[in-house]
Write an enzyme that holds these catalytic residues in place. Structure first.
Site, PDB file in Angstrom:
ATOM      1  N   ASP A  56       0.861  -1.188   0.000  1.00  0.00           N
ATOM      2  CA  ASP A  56       0.000   0.000   0.000  1.00  0.00           C
ATOM      3  C   ASP A  56       0.892   1.232   0.000  1.00  0.00           C
ATOM      4  O   ASP A  56       2.001   1.206   0.538  1.00  0.00           O
ATOM      5  CB  ASP A  56      -0.903   0.013   1.232  1.00  0.00           C
ATOM      6  N   ASP A 114      -6.988  -1.379  -4.515  1.00  0.00           N
ATOM      7  CA  ASP A 114      -8.017  -1.013  -3.540  1.00  0.00           C
ATOM      8  C   ASP A 114      -8.966   0.033  -4.110  1.00  0.00           C
ATOM      9  O   ASP A 114     -10.187  -0.049  -3.944  1.00  0.00           O
ATOM     10  CB  ASP A 114      -7.381  -0.454  -2.259  1.00  0.00           C
TER      11      ASP A 114
END
Length: 158
Positions: A112, A132
């Site tokens: 991330d 995401d």
């Protein structure tokens, strides 16, 4: 039909390329400001699902992701024909699901890197990645499709 698969492929490629850039150029925890303090790149690893839930349960994520991919492909080919918004939503979700699946299978964790501070409420949003974002956008598109489709069905009945 192949344009929709191309959309999923572009999402997967962009997701994996940006994660590769983070892995090659940033240390874990390193933050590069983009629009200080509201947007930055922050190298982070997630061994769980959204917000770190179910950390370390890779076997569970593998089973769920394979089932989701199978379901998406089934709905795409059996129920989405002639419904461009439904087809688009499914392929955007597919791209996001495969993007994070690749990370989990190859690295045992998801990379991330997008760090956002929402200014009006001063909320530090959980760090995320392109996969995401694609999953979120795909679900929003699907909700819009369902609402629109229900309205069309009500018009037909009336």
């Amino acid at each position: 039909m192949f344009i929709y698969y191309a959309i999923a492929a572009v999402i997967i490629a962009a997701d994996q390329f940006t994660k590769w850039l983070v892995l090659q150029n940033m240390e874990i925890g390193e933050r590069i400001p983009v629009i200080e303090p509201y947007l930055g790149w922050l190298s982070h690893r997630n061994r769980g699902a959204a917000w770190g839930m179910l950390e370390g349960q890779m076997w569970l994520f593998a089973i769920i992701t394979i089932a989701v991919i199978a379901g998406i492909l089934y709905y795409f080919h059996k129920h989405a024909k002639g419904q461009p918004l439904f087809q688009l939503s499914l392929m955007v979700i597919l791209g996001g699901a495969i993007g994070n699946f690749i990370d989990r299978m190859l690295r045992g964790e998801v990379v991330d890197f997008v760090d956002v501070l929402i200014p009006v409420i001063n909320y530090d949003f959980p760090i995320f990645n392109i996969a995401d974002a694609a999953l979120t956008i795909g679900v929003i598109l699907m909700i819009i499709f369902v609402i629109y489709d229900e309205k069309q069905e009500k018009k037909k009945v009336s």
